[in-house]
Scaffold this active site. Structure first.
Site, PDB file in Angstrom:
ATOM      1  N   HIS A  98       0.817  -1.205   0.000  1.00  0.00           N
ATOM      2  CA  HIS A  98       0.000   0.000   0.000  1.00  0.00           C
ATOM      3  C   HIS A  98       0.851   1.255   0.000  1.00  0.00           C
ATOM      4  O   HIS A  98       2.038   1.211   0.264  1.00  0.00           O
ATOM      5  CB  HIS A  98      -0.953   0.026   1.201  1.00  0.00           C
ATOM      6  CG  HIS A  98      -0.259   0.081   2.535  1.00  0.00           C
ATOM      7  ND1 HIS A  98      -0.048  -1.034   3.318  1.00  0.00           N
ATOM      8  CD2 HIS A  98       0.267   1.112   3.232  1.00  0.00           C
ATOM      9  CE1 HIS A  98       0.561  -0.694   4.420  1.00  0.00           C
ATOM     10  NE2 HIS A  98       0.769   0.608   4.405  1.00  0.00           N
ATOM     11  N   GLU A 118      -3.733   3.550   1.791  1.00  0.00           N
ATOM     12  CA  GLU A 118      -4.056   3.606   3.221  1.00  0.00           C
ATOM     13  C   GLU A 118      -4.279   5.057   3.596  1.00  0.00           C
ATOM     14  O   GLU A 118      -3.359   5.871   3.491  1.00  0.00           O
ATOM     15  CB  GLU A 118      -2.911   3.039   4.058  1.00  0.00           C
ATOM     16  CG  GLU A 118      -3.074   3.241   5.551  1.00  0.00           C
ATOM     17  CD  GLU A 118      -1.795   2.988   6.332  1.00  0.00           C
ATOM     18  OE1 GLU A 118      -1.534   3.766   7.260  1.00  0.00           O
ATOM     19  OE2 GLU A 118      -1.053   2.038   5.998  1.00  0.00           O
ATOM     20  N   HIS A 167       4.211   6.642   3.231  1.00  0.00           N
ATOM     21  CA  HIS A 167       5.225   5.664   2.874  1.00  0.00           C
ATOM     22  C   HIS A 167       4.679   4.677   1.855  1.00  0.00           C
ATOM     23  O   HIS A 167       3.480   4.547   1.683  1.00  0.00           O
ATOM     24  CB  HIS A 167       5.713   4.911   4.112  1.00  0.00           C
ATOM     25  CG  HIS A 167       4.624   4.184   4.845  1.00  0.00           C
ATOM     26  ND1 HIS A 167       3.972   4.719   5.928  1.00  0.00           N
ATOM     27  CD2 HIS A 167       4.053   2.961   4.644  1.00  0.00           C
ATOM     28  CE1 HIS A 167       3.063   3.866   6.366  1.00  0.00           C
ATOM     29  NE2 HIS A 167       3.078   2.793   5.595  1.00  0.00           N
ATOM     30  N   GLU A 190       8.245   1.163   4.032  1.00  0.00           N
ATOM     31  CA  GLU A 190       7.993   0.260   5.145  1.00  0.00           C
ATOM     32  C   GLU A 190       8.162  -1.177   4.656  1.00  0.00           C
ATOM     33  O   GLU A 190       7.639  -1.539   3.604  1.00  0.00           O
ATOM     34  CB  GLU A 190       6.578   0.463   5.667  1.00  0.00           C
ATOM     35  CG  GLU A 190       6.202  -0.441   6.824  1.00  0.00           C
ATOM     36  CD  GLU A 190       4.765  -0.219   7.286  1.00  0.00           C
ATOM     37  OE1 GLU A 190       4.505  -0.458   8.465  1.00  0.00           O
ATOM     38  OE2 GLU A 190       3.916   0.180   6.467  1.00  0.00           O
TER      39      GLU A 190
END
Length: 139
Positions: free
Chosen positions: A5, A55, A73, A116
């Protein structure tokens, strides 16, 4: 590695849901409310590839986002978080947030975009040198 995401911080969740869902046609895939952290996460996906998600992060306490902070991110699931982080370190990449928990790490691109890394299938047992490694810079 599997793309998961892209996170975007939003200041008004309802307006953002109207934009992303009503106007763009994305659909809510899942939602998480975190009272302790005082935030809501809403994951949105398109019909053609619902697994590649946006997200929306809504922080309950108002915050002014500057310098691109509203873009959070990119996220990828990896087979072995420790091996991935070690391979990246060996190639000169700084691990900004080490995988102390055996589950999550953060690095930055050359343009300072946060990336991430998440362990597939749940956290691995914590191990050194990762558990003692401090954060470096921001993530």
């Amino acid at each position: 590695m599997k793309y998961l995401h892209t996170m975007v911080r939003v200041t008004n969740l309802e307006e953002s849901l109207d934009f992303y869902c009503t106007k763009l046609g994305l659909k809510e895939v899942r939602r998480m409310e975190n009272e302790k952290g005082r935030f809501t996460l809403v994951y949105l996906g398109a019909d053609e590839n619902p697994e590649a998600q946006v997200e929306l992060t809504y922080n309950w306490d108002p915050e002014v986002y500057t310098g691109g902070r509203n873009f959070g991110h990119l996220a990828f699931a990896v087979d072995d978080i420790y091996a991935t982080c070690q391979r990246l370190m060996d190639q000169g990449v700084t691990i900004n947030r080490p995988p102390r928990d055996g589950y999550m790490a953060f690095i930055r691109s050359p343009d300072n975009i946060s990336v991430e890394l998440l362990q597939k299938g749940g956290a691995l047992e914590p191990r050194e040198p990762w558990t003692s490694m401090p954060n470096t810079g921001t993530w």
